[in-house]
Design a protein around this motif. Structure first.
Motif, PDB file in Angstrom:
ATOM      1  N   VAL A   1       0.977  -1.158  -0.074  1.00 48.85           N
ATOM      2  CA  VAL A   1      -0.119  -0.041  -0.033  1.00 48.85           C
ATOM      3  C   VAL A   1       0.923   1.368   0.060  1.00 48.85           C
ATOM      4  O   VAL A   1       0.822   2.121   0.931  1.00 48.85           O
ATOM      5  N   PRO A   2       1.528   1.442  -1.216  1.00 46.11           N
ATOM      6  CA  PRO A   2       2.446   2.487  -1.125  1.00 46.11           C
ATOM      7  C   PRO A   2       1.783   3.959  -0.959  1.00 46.11           C
ATOM      8  O   PRO A   2       0.534   4.230  -1.016  1.00 46.11           O
ATOM      9  N   PRO A   3       2.738   5.325  -0.918  1.00 45.02           N
ATOM     10  CA  PRO A   3       2.073   6.366  -1.101  1.00 45.02           C
ATOM     11  C   PRO A   3       1.427   6.567  -2.438  1.00 45.02           C
ATOM     12  O   PRO A   3       1.807   6.037  -3.263  1.00 45.02           O
ATOM     13  N   LEU A   4       0.339   7.264  -2.351  1.00 44.68           N
ATOM     14  CA  LEU A   4      -0.341   7.526  -3.695  1.00 44.68           C
ATOM     15  C   LEU A   4       0.611   8.490  -4.519  1.00 44.68           C
ATOM     16  O   LEU A   4       0.355   8.600  -5.690  1.00 44.68           O
ATOM     17  N   THR A   5       1.751   9.003  -4.054  1.00 43.62           N
ATOM     18  CA  THR A   5       2.558   9.911  -4.899  1.00 43.62           C
ATOM     19  C   THR A   5       3.860   9.025  -5.363  1.00 43.62           C
ATOM     20  O   THR A   5       4.662   9.418  -5.743  1.00 43.62           O
ATOM     21  N   VAL A   6       3.629   7.639  -5.013  1.00 42.59           N
ATOM     22  CA  VAL A   6       4.835   6.729  -5.593  1.00 42.59           C
ATOM     23  C   VAL A   6       5.278   6.956  -7.006  1.00 42.59           C
ATOM     24  O   VAL A   6       4.341   7.109  -7.926  1.00 42.59           O
ATOM     25  N   THR A   7       6.360   6.936  -7.531  1.00 40.72           N
ATOM     26  CA  THR A   7       7.028   7.208  -8.716  1.00 40.72           C
ATOM     27  C   THR A   7       7.134   6.058  -9.367  1.00 40.72           C
ATOM     28  O   THR A   7       6.907   4.763  -8.955  1.00 40.72           O
ATOM     29  N   GLU A   8       7.324   6.110 -10.816  1.00 41.14           N
ATOM     30  CA  GLU A   8       7.571   4.931 -11.760  1.00 41.14           C
ATOM     31  C   GLU A   8       8.734   4.097 -11.073  1.00 41.14           C
ATOM     32  O   GLU A   8       8.966   2.979 -11.390  1.00 41.14           O
ATOM     33  N   GLU A   9       9.811   5.056 -10.823  1.00 45.82           N
ATOM     34  CA  GLU A   9      11.112   4.496 -10.140  1.00 45.82           C
ATOM     35  C   GLU A   9      10.791   3.640  -9.201  1.00 45.82           C
ATOM     36  O   GLU A   9      11.358   2.597  -9.007  1.00 45.82           O
ATOM     37  N   ASP A  10       9.873   4.031  -8.216  1.00 48.12           N
ATOM     38  CA  ASP A  10       9.611   3.423  -6.838  1.00 48.12           C
ATOM     39  C   ASP A  10       8.900   2.380  -7.545  1.00 48.12           C
ATOM     40  O   ASP A  10       9.330   1.016  -6.685  1.00 48.12           O
ATOM     41  N   CYS A  11       8.093   1.953  -8.133  1.00 54.78           N
ATOM     42  CA  CYS A  11       7.366   0.615  -8.644  1.00 54.78           C
ATOM     43  C   CYS A  11       8.222  -0.268  -9.181  1.00 54.78           C
ATOM     44  O   CYS A  11       8.189  -1.592  -8.820  1.00 54.78           O
ATOM     45  N   ARG A  12       9.471   0.257 -10.016  1.00 56.58           N
ATOM     46  CA  ARG A  12      10.163  -0.848 -10.623  1.00 56.58           C
ATOM     47  C   ARG A  12      11.228  -1.164  -9.243  1.00 56.58           C
ATOM     48  O   ARG A  12      11.534  -2.509  -9.417  1.00 56.58           O
ATOM     49  N   LYS A  13      11.520  -0.191  -8.592  1.00 60.21           N
ATOM     50  CA  LYS A  13      12.368  -0.848  -7.490  1.00 60.21           C
ATOM     51  C   LYS A  13      11.700  -1.752  -6.524  1.00 60.21           C
ATOM     52  O   LYS A  13      12.352  -2.538  -6.011  1.00 60.21           O
ATOM     53  N   VAL A  14      10.403  -1.267  -6.205  1.00 60.21           N
ATOM     54  CA  VAL A  14       9.773  -2.528  -5.272  1.00 60.21           C
ATOM     55  C   VAL A  14       9.848  -3.967  -5.931  1.00 60.21           C
ATOM     56  O   VAL A  14      10.003  -4.747  -5.032  1.00 60.21           O
ATOM     57  N   VAL A  15       9.759  -3.974  -7.207  1.00 63.46           N
ATOM     58  CA  VAL A  15       9.756  -5.303  -7.830  1.00 63.46           C
ATOM     59  C   VAL A  15      10.999  -6.075  -7.850  1.00 63.46           C
ATOM     60  O   VAL A  15      11.318  -6.948  -7.605  1.00 63.46           O
ATOM     61  N   ALA A  16      12.074  -5.130  -7.990  1.00 63.49           N
ATOM     62  CA  ALA A  16      13.513  -5.447  -7.708  1.00 63.49           C
ATOM     63  C   ALA A  16      13.681  -6.014  -6.306  1.00 63.49           C
ATOM     64  O   ALA A  16      14.570  -7.179  -6.173  1.00 63.49           O
ATOM     65  N   MET A  17      13.374  -5.248  -5.488  1.00 58.61           N
ATOM     66  CA  MET A  17      13.400  -5.709  -3.905  1.00 58.61           C
ATOM     67  C   MET A  17      12.608  -7.294  -3.700  1.00 58.61           C
ATOM     68  O   MET A  17      13.315  -8.081  -3.040  1.00 58.61           O
ATOM     69  N   LEU A  18      11.724  -7.196  -4.488  1.00 58.22           N
ATOM     70  CA  LEU A  18      10.876  -8.407  -3.946  1.00 58.22           C
ATOM     71  C   LEU A  18      11.546  -9.570  -4.899  1.00 58.22           C
ATOM     72  O   LEU A  18      11.580 -10.580  -4.291  1.00 58.22           O
ATOM     73  N   VAL A  19      11.946  -9.472  -5.919  1.00 57.24           N
ATOM     74  CA  VAL A  19      12.962 -10.367  -6.504  1.00 57.24           C
ATOM     75  C   VAL A  19      13.987 -10.754  -5.783  1.00 57.24           C
ATOM     76  O   VAL A  19      14.130 -12.005  -5.559  1.00 57.24           O
ATOM     77  N   GLN A  20      14.692  -9.828  -5.204  1.00 54.29           N
ATOM     78  CA  GLN A  20      15.667 -10.075  -3.931  1.00 54.29           C
ATOM     79  C   GLN A  20      15.257 -10.977  -2.850  1.00 54.29           C
ATOM     80  O   GLN A  20      15.983 -11.720  -2.343  1.00 54.29           O
ATOM     81  N   ALA A  21      14.108 -10.750  -2.248  1.00 51.22           N
ATOM     82  CA  ALA A  21      13.454 -11.405  -1.316  1.00 51.22           C
ATOM     83  C   ALA A  21      13.098 -12.873  -1.962  1.00 51.22           C
ATOM     84  O   ALA A  21      13.277 -13.715  -0.887  1.00 51.22           O
ATOM     85  N   VAL A  22      12.704 -12.996  -3.045  1.00 52.32           N
ATOM     86  CA  VAL A  22      12.492 -14.385  -3.464  1.00 52.32           C
ATOM     87  C   VAL A  22      13.778 -15.077  -3.526  1.00 52.32           C
ATOM     88  O   VAL A  22      13.953 -16.095  -3.090  1.00 52.32           O
ATOM     89  N   SER A  23      14.886 -14.458  -3.662  1.00 54.83           N
ATOM     90  CA  SER A  23      16.258 -15.014  -3.777  1.00 54.83           C
ATOM     91  C   SER A  23      16.611 -15.448  -2.509  1.00 54.83           C
ATOM     92  O   SER A  23      17.050 -16.548  -2.202  1.00 54.83           O
ATOM     93  N   ASN A  24      16.478 -14.767  -1.433  1.00 54.95           N
ATOM     94  CA  ASN A  24      16.755 -14.736  -0.012  1.00 54.95           C
ATOM     95  C   ASN A  24      15.885 -16.031   0.461  1.00 54.95           C
ATOM     96  O   ASN A  24      16.459 -16.867   1.020  1.00 54.95           O
ATOM     97  N   LEU A  25      14.794 -15.979   0.154  1.00 52.00           N
ATOM     98  CA  LEU A  25      13.932 -17.211   0.428  1.00 52.00           C
ATOM     99  C   LEU A  25      14.307 -18.621   0.128  1.00 52.00           C
ATOM    100  O   LEU A  25      14.351 -19.549   0.813  1.00 52.00           O
ATOM    101  N   ARG A  26      14.496 -18.322  -1.193  1.00 53.04           N
ATOM    102  CA  ARG A  26      15.107 -19.778  -1.954  1.00 53.04           C
ATOM    103  C   ARG A  26      16.386 -20.328  -1.424  1.00 53.04           C
ATOM    104  O   ARG A  26      16.712 -21.460  -1.331  1.00 53.04           O
ATOM    105  N   SER A  27      17.301 -19.266  -1.057  1.00 55.70           N
ATOM    106  CA  SER A  27      18.587 -19.533  -0.247  1.00 55.70           C
ATOM    107  C   SER A  27      18.420 -20.268   0.964  1.00 55.70           C
ATOM    108  O   SER A  27      19.583 -20.407   1.700  1.00 55.70           O
ATOM    109  N   THR A  28      17.332 -19.834   1.731  1.00 58.15           N
ATOM    110  CA  THR A  28      17.290 -20.190   3.115  1.00 58.15           C
ATOM    111  C   THR A  28      16.776 -21.770   3.255  1.00 58.15           C
ATOM    112  O   THR A  28      15.656 -22.170   2.661  1.00 58.15           O
TER     113      THR A  28
END
Length: 404
Positions: free
Chosen positions: A364-391
């Motif tokens: 539930v991001p701020p309504l002022t979220v930028t396009e860069e923020d949107c791409r960054k959040v998915v990159a962070m979730l990709v990293q989270a997926v990698s972290n989970l798979r390696s645990t």
């Protein structure tokens, strides 16, 4: 010994000293992308210049006078909300739970004033969340929240969500209102269908029952319309709002048609702090941004981008994410591993988000979220997926629940 601050929350070991836009900076120097936004409350993000300036200027003039006197800031806010919604009148309070309490009072009082004092029963939905007061715990109906607080408050009944036949069967001569969230947040970002909302409106018209919508989380631009029910082309009789309305400053509102509002005569309801000059100045500043030409379109554009990116993520990581849900910038990712583990992995990657029921990760991001923020959040979730798979503990571990 019990700590001075009562331990009613399971707090993460993070303290933030400043924020900017969609980012928060912790006291230990770390930076986090904030897709929790105070649980869908920091609608303009952090340190928004217009909101900060408005609050500062109003605080230097007068913060509080009580409702014994006229409050021009509240009058202006009410006029703007009436002009941009179904409502004919507004009442201001301090929180979503308080707004929902007032909404129930208004529904019952309006029925009494219309010659139906027997109509006190409120039909609520399974999976609802309406707040933590005693009455709203009963409206919510979750046994976990009710435990230890005595006999539930009377005259709240529950039916399955998105089931119009169940509502029809529950309506009786004592029914005052049907109360629901257009999007259930706490139980897992579950949307009422357009057909269901339209059928509810028609059923309420047919039976004389009031339609009461809880838009505490789904409102104030969160879905790309000022309020989520507007996507269905319907209007309620009474509606609650809070969370994003003040951009982080506490304020709630109850909006009602004249038929409901006229029942609330002098002395029937009140609040000490609600609608004070500072709170209403903050809410007016939020509306300055939300009602500006093109802002709602921008929310929809950002939401469409996130939908596309997150759908790709779900497809690429079926061992972690089972489904994307939601509308606009009220987003849920249903998880395969325990959602708490996914949230922890996201936080390790620099992302703040919120859990919800049905093993859902809430974004539930701020309504002022930028396009860069949107791409960054998915990159962070990709990293989270990698972290989970390696645990090792997370390999082959699934807690996916059955869901309707």
């Amino acid at each position: 010994m019990i700590p001075p601050l009562m331990p009613t929350y399971k707090r993460a070991d993070l303290a933030f000293e400043r924020g900017e836009g969609s980012w928060l900076y912790a006291s230990d120097g770390r930076r986090f992308l904030d897709f929790a936004a105070g649980i869908a409350t920091c609608s303009l993000g952090h340190a928004h210049p217009h909101l900060v300036q408005t609050i500062s200027q109003q605080a230097a003039r007068v913060m509080h006078v009580s409702n014994l006197f006229r409050i021009p800031q509240a009058e202006k806010l009410a006029e703007r909300l009436v002009a941009n919604t179904f409502a004919d009148s507004a009442f201001f309070c301090n929180s979503g739970a308080e707004a929902n309490e007032g909404m129930v009072k208004m529904a019952r009082r309006a029925q009494m004033m219309a010659g139906h004092p027997e109509r006190t029963e409120i039909i609520c939905m399974d999976g609802a969340f309406h707040g933590r007061t005693l009455a709203m715990l009963s409206a919510t109906g979750n046994p976990k929240y009710l435990e230890g607080f005595g006999t539930p408050v009377a005259d709240f009944v529950h039916v399955p969500f998105n089931d119009i036949e169940a509502v029809k069967a529950a309506i009786n001569p004592r029914t005052a209102a049907v109360m629901l969230e257009p999007i259930q947040g706490e139980s897992g970002i579950k949307c009422a269908s357009v057909e269901y909302l339209r059928a509810l409106r028609a059923l309420c018209d047919e039976t004389g029952v009031l339609l009461a919508l809880d838009e505490v989380q789904s409102g104030v631009g969160r879905t790309g319309r000022l309020f989520a029910h507007q996507w269905a082309g319907i209007t309620p009789d009474v509606m609650s709002s809070a969370k994003g309305l003040g951009g982080g400053f506490p304020i709630g509102a109850i909006l009602a048609t004249e038929a409901v509002a006229k029942a609330m005569t002098a002395g029937t309801h009140g609040t000490t702090f609600g609608g004070n000059p500072l709170a209403c100045a903050a809410a007016n500043a939020v509306l300055d941004v939300l009602l500006a030409p093109g802002f709602m379109d921008q929310i929809c554009t950002r939401a469409a981008l996130l939908d596309e990116l997150l759908d790709s993520l779900v497809a690429d990581a079926p061992d972690i994410f089972a489904q994307r849900r939601g509308l606009g910038l009220l987003i849920g990712l249903r998880c395969v591993p325990a959602v708490g583990d996914v949230q922890a992995a996201a936080q390790e990657a620099g992302l703040l988000c919120v859990t919800a029921g049905d093993n859902v990760l809430r974004l539930v991001p701020p309504l002022t979220v930028t396009e860069e923020d949107c791409r960054k959040v998915v990159a962070m979730l990709v990293q989270a997926v990698s972290n989970l798979r390696s645990t090792p503990d997370n390999k082959n571990k699934s807690v996916l629940e059955t869901t309707p």
